[in-house]
Design a protein around this motif. Structure first.
Motif, PDB file in Angstrom:
ATOM      1  N   THR A 293      39.286  -8.985  -4.488  1.00 40.85           N
ATOM      2  CA  THR A 293      37.942  -9.500  -4.731  1.00 40.85           C
ATOM      3  C   THR A 293      37.444 -10.346  -3.559  1.00 40.85           C
ATOM      4  N   GLN A 294      38.300 -11.233  -3.071  1.00 40.93           N
ATOM      5  CA  GLN A 294      37.896 -12.136  -1.987  1.00 40.93           C
ATOM      6  C   GLN A 294      37.458 -11.367  -0.743  1.00 40.93           C
ATOM      7  N   HIS A 295      38.169 -10.273  -0.433  1.00 42.85           N
ATOM      8  CA  HIS A 295      37.893  -9.547   0.797  1.00 42.85           C
ATOM      9  C   HIS A 295      37.072  -8.265   0.582  1.00 42.85           C
ATOM     10  N   GLY A 296      36.690  -8.000  -0.659  1.00 41.50           N
ATOM     11  CA  GLY A 296      35.878  -6.818  -0.935  1.00 41.50           C
ATOM     12  C   GLY A 296      36.554  -5.519  -0.553  1.00 41.50           C
TER      13      GLY A 296
ATOM     14  N   THR B 230      38.274  -1.890  -0.595  1.00 43.43           N
ATOM     15  CA  THR B 230      38.013  -0.632  -1.319  1.00 43.43           C
ATOM     16  C   THR B 230      39.104   0.410  -1.082  1.00 43.43           C
ATOM     17  N   THR B 231      40.141   0.045  -0.325  1.00 47.83           N
ATOM     18  CA  THR B 231      41.257   0.966  -0.080  1.00 47.83           C
ATOM     19  C   THR B 231      42.533   0.385  -0.667  1.00 47.83           C
ATOM     20  N   PRO B 232      43.540   1.224  -0.928  1.00 47.55           N
ATOM     21  CA  PRO B 232      44.793   0.713  -1.510  1.00 47.55           C
ATOM     22  C   PRO B 232      45.482  -0.293  -0.594  1.00 47.55           C
ATOM     23  N   LEU B 233      46.160  -1.265  -1.198  1.00 48.08           N
ATOM     24  CA  LEU B 233      46.948  -2.222  -0.427  1.00 48.08           C
ATOM     25  C   LEU B 233      48.247  -1.576   0.025  1.00 48.08           C
ATOM     26  N   HIS B 234      48.666  -1.881   1.257  1.00 49.20           N
ATOM     27  CA  HIS B 234      49.937  -1.343   1.740  1.00 49.20           C
ATOM     28  C   HIS B 234      51.088  -1.754   0.831  1.00 49.20           C
ATOM     29  N   SER B 235      51.053  -2.982   0.348  1.00 50.96           N
ATOM     30  CA  SER B 235      52.156  -3.465  -0.480  1.00 50.96           C
ATOM     31  C   SER B 235      52.265  -2.670  -1.782  1.00 50.96           C
ATOM     32  N   ASP B 236      51.142  -2.143  -2.282  1.00 44.78           N
ATOM     33  CA  ASP B 236      51.188  -1.280  -3.463  1.00 44.78           C
ATOM     34  C   ASP B 236      51.786   0.076  -3.118  1.00 44.78           C
ATOM     35  N   LEU B 237      51.444   0.576  -1.948  1.00 45.89           N
ATOM     36  CA  LEU B 237      51.881   1.917  -1.555  1.00 45.89           C
ATOM     37  C   LEU B 237      53.388   2.010  -1.369  1.00 45.89           C
ATOM     38  N   HIS B 238      53.998   0.921  -0.876  1.00 44.01           N
ATOM     39  CA  HIS B 238      55.455   0.990  -0.714  1.00 44.01           C
ATOM     40  C   HIS B 238      56.185  -0.039  -1.574  1.00 44.01           C
ATOM     41  N   ASP B 239      55.573  -0.377  -2.695  1.00 42.93           N
ATOM     42  CA  ASP B 239      56.216  -1.176  -3.737  1.00 42.93           C
ATOM     43  C   ASP B 239      56.804  -2.475  -3.192  1.00 42.93           C
ATOM     44  N   ALA B 240      56.018  -3.176  -2.385  1.00 39.97           N
ATOM     45  CA  ALA B 240      56.465  -4.444  -1.807  1.00 39.97           C
ATOM     46  C   ALA B 240      55.678  -5.593  -2.408  1.00 39.97           C
ATOM     47  N   ASP B 241      56.194  -6.790  -2.257  1.00 38.61           N
ATOM     48  CA  ASP B 241      55.515  -7.972  -2.766  1.00 38.61           C
ATOM     49  C   ASP B 241      54.365  -8.347  -1.837  1.00 38.61           C
ATOM     50  N   LEU B 242      53.183  -8.520  -2.395  1.00 39.75           N
ATOM     51  CA  LEU B 242      51.991  -8.817  -1.605  1.00 39.75           C
ATOM     52  C   LEU B 242      52.154 -10.088  -0.789  1.00 39.75           C
ATOM     53  N   LYS B 243      52.618 -11.164  -1.423  1.00 40.94           N
ATOM     54  CA  LYS B 243      52.713 -12.453  -0.732  1.00 40.94           C
ATOM     55  C   LYS B 243      53.735 -12.410   0.392  1.00 40.94           C
ATOM     56  N   ALA B 244      54.911 -11.858   0.122  1.00 39.26           N
ATOM     57  CA  ALA B 244      55.950 -11.787   1.151  1.00 39.26           C
ATOM     58  C   ALA B 244      55.497 -10.931   2.318  1.00 39.26           C
ATOM     59  N   THR B 245      54.783  -9.846   2.018  1.00 39.51           N
ATOM     60  CA  THR B 245      54.299  -8.966   3.074  1.00 39.51           C
ATOM     61  C   THR B 245      53.263  -9.660   3.933  1.00 39.51           C
ATOM     62  N   LEU B 246      52.327 -10.362   3.293  1.00 41.37           N
ATOM     63  CA  LEU B 246      51.239 -11.019   4.018  1.00 41.37           C
ATOM     64  C   LEU B 246      51.747 -12.115   4.945  1.00 41.37           C
ATOM     65  N   TYR B 247      52.704 -12.902   4.480  1.00 40.06           N
ATOM     66  CA  TYR B 247      53.115 -14.087   5.239  1.00 40.06           C
ATOM     67  C   TYR B 247      54.362 -13.884   6.099  1.00 40.06           C
ATOM     68  N   PHE B 248      55.237 -12.943   5.726  1.00 36.31           N
ATOM     69  CA  PHE B 248      56.524 -12.861   6.412  1.00 36.31           C
ATOM     70  C   PHE B 248      56.771 -11.542   7.156  1.00 36.31           C
ATOM     71  N   GLN B 249      55.836 -10.611   7.103  1.00 33.41           N
ATOM     72  CA  GLN B 249      56.045  -9.329   7.771  1.00 33.41           C
ATOM     73  C   GLN B 249      55.096  -9.166   8.956  1.00 33.41           C
ATOM     74  N   PRO B 250      55.542  -8.486  10.019  1.00 35.82           N
ATOM     75  CA  PRO B 250      54.656  -8.205  11.153  1.00 35.82           C
ATOM     76  C   PRO B 250      53.663  -7.106  10.808  1.00 35.82           C
TER      77      PRO B 250
END
Length: 443
Positions: A263-266, A268-288
């Protein structure tokens, strides 16, 4: 005129200077204005223009030889204002409406700088012109272009710079209006891909027998990822520094959800973390990351032009977590392209800097957290690292002090975008918080 009004006036003058480091424009003029403001306040000022973006060092000292030293890091360069047609007011004119201040750099980072100047000025005015600590401002002019030459400046002044704590350039409140305190950020390496497939653009009928540069470049970029958006460059993740347990806990406790993020970023495409069953927060802050900033090729004007482009270029970036080195990461990408048969793709590095994470249990970091908690009457959201990039690693290597980031922004500040803005209430609260932090060192 009140002290706060004086520094809003300074902010107006700073916003009027389009100090875009990518264009190397108005940098000396802006640095001189800032240096003069520090001199007026009584600081010992060093203005150094050895490189294209001058640096300003301003030192406020106390008579106590055992006093701690806070370094406050800011920058005066800004991002380009384009596209100009999307601004509701002139980006180079500080505009006040509906309790907000608008203008390029009003948050990132000229507003944070003037708020902190106002905090020091008010504290001095209210305390017989005396400070309980030493305060050194380091204000550079190339943060938006990977802090070119900051390392050189810091090395040059190594003997006069020390710190027990570094307050970082910016920060703010999240979408629940709770102040956030960051202790790190990602590094970055930016680079260009380019390819030439013919001496000149060809008639598109030849697409039956040859590749265009646009297709060749697209194939090379696509080879960096699998169908789910995973980065498949060999050894890309080899040097990733995994978070410790406290860092994991801090990130998992964040109020961020998949729904609020979309919602915050508007999106319209799938999140990478959903596509490969990863945690959104860990991916955003700890992954390159590996991102395509833009692609240029062929004809994009009105109507149709049936050609096969002979040249194509792309701008890419990789956000790096601690322990990843810009040049090493880029070398992995180059080797991957060669192994995939794309040795004709020319790779050119443009910028680079490593990432950094503070120890969020350091006593100076917990001091900042406690001061903010008392002022805002709510426990801050503590985040060990930002998904964005800045020269924290460079500053830490030079000063060996923990870093805490908090500032005047909020969830809809729109840094780097049209209609960048801050709320006056947040601006004034940050002045109070910096004054409270200074006061916390009184014996």
């Amino acid at each position: 005129m009140s002290i706060r009004a004086q520094y809003i006036s300074l902010l107006k003058q700073l916003v009027a200077l389009p100090s875009v480091s990518a264009k190397e424009a108005y940098l000396p003029e802006t640095a001189q204005l800032i240096a003069d403001a520090f001199r007026t306040l009584g600081a010992k000022v060093t203005y150094d223009d050895s490189y294209f973006a001058p640096i300003v060092l301003a030192q406020f000292t106390t008579n106590n030889p055992h006093a701690s030293t806070i370094v406050i890091y800011n920058h005066y360069d800004v991002q380009p204002a384009e596209p100009l047609n999307l601004w509701q007011s002139d980006p180079w004119t500080l505009t006040s409406r509906d309790g907000k201040l608008y203008g390029r750099g009003v948050d990132d980072d000229k507003g944070n700088l003037t708020a902190r100047l106002a905090a020091v000025a008010e504290y001095l005015s209210e305390n017989n012109n005396e400070l309980p600590i030493n305060i050194t401002f380091i204000v550079e002019g190339s943060e938006e272009t990977a802090s070119r030459h900051l390392q050189d400046y810091l090395a040059k002044y190594h003997d006069i710079l020390k710190a027990d704590l570094i307050i970082w350039e910016s920060g703010g409140k999240n979408d629940q209006d709770v102040i956030e305190i960051f202790g790190g950020n990602k590094g970055i390496v930016t680079f260009d891909f380019s390819v030439t497939t013919a001496n000149n653009d060809l008639h598109s009928s030849l697409a039956a027998t040859a590749n265009s540069a646009a297709l060749r470049l697209s194939q090379a970029i696509a080879s960096l990822f699998d169908h789910d958006g995973n980065i498949v460059v060999p050894h890309f993740y080899d040097d990733v520094l995994s978070p410790n347990e406290r860092e994991k806990q801090l990130v998992q406790s964040l109020p961020l959800t998949r729904e609020s993020f979309i919602t915050q970023h508007g999106l319209t495409t799938p999140l990478h973390s959903d596509l490969h069953d990863a945690d959104l927060k860990a991916t955003l802050y700890f992954q390159p990351t590996l991102n395509i900033e833009g692609i240029t090729s062929g004809y994009t004007g009105p109507g149709v032009k049936t050609i096969m482009p002979a040249t194509a270029t792309a701008k890419l970036e990789s956000r790096l977590v601690p322990n990843m080195l810009p040049d090493t990461t880029l070398q992995h990408i180059k080797k991957h392209l060669q192994a995939q048969g794309f040795s004709d793709i020319i790779v050119t590095k443009t910028l680079g800097q490593p990432g950094y994470r503070s120890d969020m249990s350091d006593p100076e970091i917990t001091r900042v957290i406690a001061v903010a908690a008392k002022y805002y009457n709510v426990l801050p959201v503590v985040i060990p690292t930002s998904p964005g990039t800045g020269p924290m690693a460079i500053m830490h290597d030079a000063l060996q002090a923990p870093i805490a980031s908090l500032g005047i922004g909020y969830a809809h500040t729109r840094d780097h975008a049209p209609n960048e803005n801050v709320r006056l209430v947040d601006y004034n609260q940050h002045i109070d918080v910096i004054k409270s932090l200074i006061a916390s060192y009184r014996v």
